[in-house]
Design a protein around this motif. Structure first.
Motif, PDB file in Angstrom:
ATOM      1  N   LEU A   1      46.664  -9.839  15.823  1.00  0.00           N
ATOM      2  CA  LEU A   1      46.108  -8.796  14.974  1.00  0.00           C
ATOM      3  C   LEU A   1      45.328  -9.529  13.890  1.00  0.00           C
ATOM      4  N   VAL A   2      44.002  -9.528  14.026  1.00  0.00           N
ATOM      5  CA  VAL A   2      43.138 -10.307  13.145  1.00  0.00           C
ATOM      6  C   VAL A   2      42.701  -9.461  11.955  1.00  0.00           C
ATOM      7  N   HIS A   3      42.818 -10.038  10.764  1.00  0.00           N
ATOM      8  CA  HIS A   3      42.359  -9.416   9.522  1.00  0.00           C
ATOM      9  C   HIS A   3      41.264 -10.304   8.935  1.00  0.00           C
ATOM     10  N   ILE A   4      40.142  -9.709   8.549  1.00  0.00           N
ATOM     11  CA  ILE A   4      39.134 -10.437   7.786  1.00  0.00           C
ATOM     12  C   ILE A   4      39.212  -9.902   6.364  1.00  0.00           C
ATOM     13  N   VAL A   5      39.518 -10.803   5.441  1.00  0.00           N
ATOM     14  CA  VAL A   5      39.687 -10.455   4.031  1.00  0.00           C
ATOM     15  C   VAL A   5      38.493 -11.021   3.281  1.00  0.00           C
ATOM     16  N   SER A   6      37.860 -10.183   2.462  1.00  0.00           N
ATOM     17  CA  SER A   6      36.657 -10.632   1.776  1.00  0.00           C
ATOM     18  C   SER A   6      36.504  -9.948   0.426  1.00  0.00           C
ATOM     19  N   GLY A   7      35.801 -10.600  -0.455  1.00  0.00           N
ATOM     20  CA  GLY A   7      35.393  -9.979  -1.707  1.00  0.00           C
ATOM     21  C   GLY A   7      34.177  -9.092  -1.503  1.00  0.00           C
ATOM     22  N   ARG A   8      33.591  -9.162  -0.323  1.00  0.00           N
ATOM     23  CA  ARG A   8      32.427  -8.346   0.015  1.00  0.00           C
ATOM     24  C   ARG A   8      32.819  -6.874   0.104  1.00  0.00           C
ATOM     25  N   ASP A   9      31.802  -6.006   0.064  1.00  0.00           N
ATOM     26  CA  ASP A   9      32.100  -4.577   0.146  1.00  0.00           C
ATOM     27  C   ASP A   9      32.299  -4.135   1.591  1.00  0.00           C
ATOM     28  N   ALA A  10      32.836  -2.928   1.727  1.00  0.00           N
ATOM     29  CA  ALA A  10      33.167  -2.389   3.050  1.00  0.00           C
ATOM     30  C   ALA A  10      31.931  -2.255   3.930  1.00  0.00           C
ATOM     31  N   ARG A  11      30.801  -1.934   3.353  1.00  0.00           N
ATOM     32  CA  ARG A  11      29.560  -1.779   4.131  1.00  0.00           C
ATOM     33  C   ARG A  11      29.198  -3.095   4.821  1.00  0.00           C
ATOM     34  N   PHE A  12      29.280  -4.208   4.103  1.00  0.00           N
ATOM     35  CA  PHE A  12      28.977  -5.519   4.686  1.00  0.00           C
ATOM     36  C   PHE A  12      29.931  -5.813   5.843  1.00  0.00           C
ATOM     37  N   LEU A  13      31.222  -5.591   5.623  1.00  0.00           N
ATOM     38  CA  LEU A  13      32.204  -5.895   6.664  1.00  0.00           C
ATOM     39  C   LEU A  13      31.998  -5.025   7.901  1.00  0.00           C
ATOM     40  N   ARG A  14      31.782  -3.731   7.713  1.00  0.00           N
ATOM     41  CA  ARG A  14      31.554  -2.842   8.862  1.00  0.00           C
ATOM     42  C   ARG A  14      30.284  -3.226   9.600  1.00  0.00           C
ATOM     43  N   CYS A  15      29.233  -3.569   8.843  1.00  0.00           N
ATOM     44  CA  CYS A  15      27.949  -3.927   9.448  1.00  0.00           C
ATOM     45  C   CYS A  15      28.085  -5.154  10.347  1.00  0.00           C
ATOM     46  N   HIS A  16      28.789  -6.171   9.865  1.00  0.00           N
ATOM     47  CA  HIS A  16      28.847  -7.441  10.593  1.00  0.00           C
ATOM     48  C   HIS A  16      30.064  -7.597  11.497  1.00  0.00           C
ATOM     49  N   PHE A  17      31.144  -6.858  11.229  1.00  0.00           N
ATOM     50  CA  PHE A  17      32.384  -7.058  11.993  1.00  0.00           C
ATOM     51  C   PHE A  17      32.943  -5.774  12.595  1.00  0.00           C
ATOM     52  N   GLY A  18      32.261  -4.665  12.411  1.00  0.00           N
ATOM     53  CA  GLY A  18      32.724  -3.387  12.951  1.00  0.00           C
ATOM     54  C   GLY A  18      32.763  -3.356  14.474  1.00  0.00           C
ATOM     55  N   CYS A  19      32.037  -4.268  15.111  1.00  0.00           N
ATOM     56  CA  CYS A  19      32.018  -4.326  16.580  1.00  0.00           C
ATOM     57  C   CYS A  19      33.325  -4.871  17.157  1.00  0.00           C
TER      58      CYS A  19
END
Length: 116
Positions: free
Chosen positions: A74-92
């Motif tokens: 179960l992989v978690h990517i934790v970032s200071g970035r906003d949710a939009r950035f994470l969904r855009c690049h890792f939502g796949c």
């Protein structure tokens, strides 16, 4: 208590990095269900002079694609970035949990959590 190593802690090498053979053993396929927490900036991706330049490389996507196929992780990517950035690049990566703004918001699977 027993004198064995703590199973939740990775043995560290002399240079303060996780010991590679120990990590390989801990994350061997089929041993058990595991959670993996990865930080984005400075870990998955090198820091850049301007944050917008630090987009995931093809090498990062190949690694994440392989991790996404592991049903025992179960992989978690934790970032200071906003949710939009994470969904855009890792939502796949449908099996990943995306944690934005260093735990202020959870961006995975179109669900946003806020500590009101």
């Amino acid at each position: 208590g027993g004198g064995g190593p703590n199973p939740l802690m990775l043995p560290m090498a002399a240079d303060a990095r996780p010991d590679a053979p120990a990590v390989a053993t801990l994350f061997a396929r089929g041993v058990s269900q595991k959670a993996l927490f990865l930080d984005y900036d400075g870990t998955l991706r090198n820091f850049e002079a301007s944050p917008e330049l630090a987009e995931p490389t093809s090498e990062v996507h190949r690694l994440l694609s392989a991790l996404n196929q592991r049903e025992d992780l179960l992989v978690h990517i934790v970032s200071g970035r906003d949710a939009r950035f994470l969904r855009c690049h890792f939502g796949c990566y449908e099996r990943f949990v995306l944690v934005a703004e260093h735990e202020r918001r959870v961006a995975g699977r179109f669900q946003v959590w806020r500590d009101d």
